[in-house]
Design an enzyme around this catalytic site. Structure first.
Site, PDB file in Angstrom:
ATOM      1  N   GLY A  58      -8.350   3.373   0.423  1.00  0.00           N
ATOM      2  CA  GLY A  58      -7.009   3.931   0.617  1.00  0.00           C
ATOM      3  C   GLY A  58      -6.015   2.897   1.109  1.00  0.00           C
ATOM      4  O   GLY A  58      -4.876   2.830   0.635  1.00  0.00           O
ATOM      5  N   CYS A  59      -6.447   2.062   2.048  1.00  0.00           N
ATOM      6  CA  CYS A  59      -5.548   1.056   2.618  1.00  0.00           C
ATOM      7  C   CYS A  59      -5.214  -0.037   1.605  1.00  0.00           C
ATOM      8  O   CYS A  59      -4.092  -0.536   1.571  1.00  0.00           O
ATOM      9  CB  CYS A  59      -6.166   0.451   3.869  1.00  0.00           C
ATOM     10  SG  CYS A  59      -6.412   1.681   5.179  1.00  0.00           S
TER      11      CYS A  59
END
Length: 154
Positions: free
Chosen positions: A45-46
């Protein structure tokens, strides 16, 4: 205490991905800022969020804004993350979590993960948007929309 829309952004200092000292007072009051807190370098996600900010970075720059990503990862981790994904914006190491506490960024997932929160700040240092969501992909469009809105007012 969590910062909210209408609050003035606090001054903060940290090391950037190159190990240089960063002081927010050098750019607060000069240009709009997108300050985004994220859990960890090199996680799915990051990474997606950082790459989306990278892909839209010129749009932010064209509007006069700067993007700053902050996590508790080390300077070395940020340096490798930035190089690997060619991230053109500022990454700050908040390894003691002082900046996260200063902004009042909450934890998520039952307190197990550092939260993912994006702040859009006008050139006077006033917070115009706080977007708190673990949905990484949504942060970029929300931030860009708000930067466009505040840039059109100037």
């Amino acid at each position: 205490m969590r910062l909210k829309v209408g609050d003035k952004i606090p001054n903060f200092k940290a090391k950037d991905a190159n190990g240089n000292d960063f002081d927010s007072s050098a750019i607060v009051g000069v240009k709009p800022l997108v300050v985004y807190f994220y859990p960890k370098d090199n996680t799915p996600g990051c990474t997606a969020e950082a790459c989306s900010f990278r892909d839209q970075y010129e749009d932010f720059k064209d509007l006069g804004a700067e993007v700053i990503g902050i996590s508790s990862d080390s300077v070395t981790s940020h340096q490798q993350f930035a190089q690997h994904y060619r991230l053109p914006f500022i990454l700050l190491s908040d390894n003691d979590k002082k900046i996260r506490k200063l902004f009042g960024v909450p934890s998520s997932l039952l307190g197990l993960l550092p939260g993912r929160v994006t702040y859009v700040v006008d050139k006077n240092g006033i917070i115009k948007m706080v977007f708190d969501s673990m949905m990484a992909a949504k942060h970029i469009s929300k931030a860009l929309e708000m930067v466009r809105e505040i840039s059109s007012l100037n």
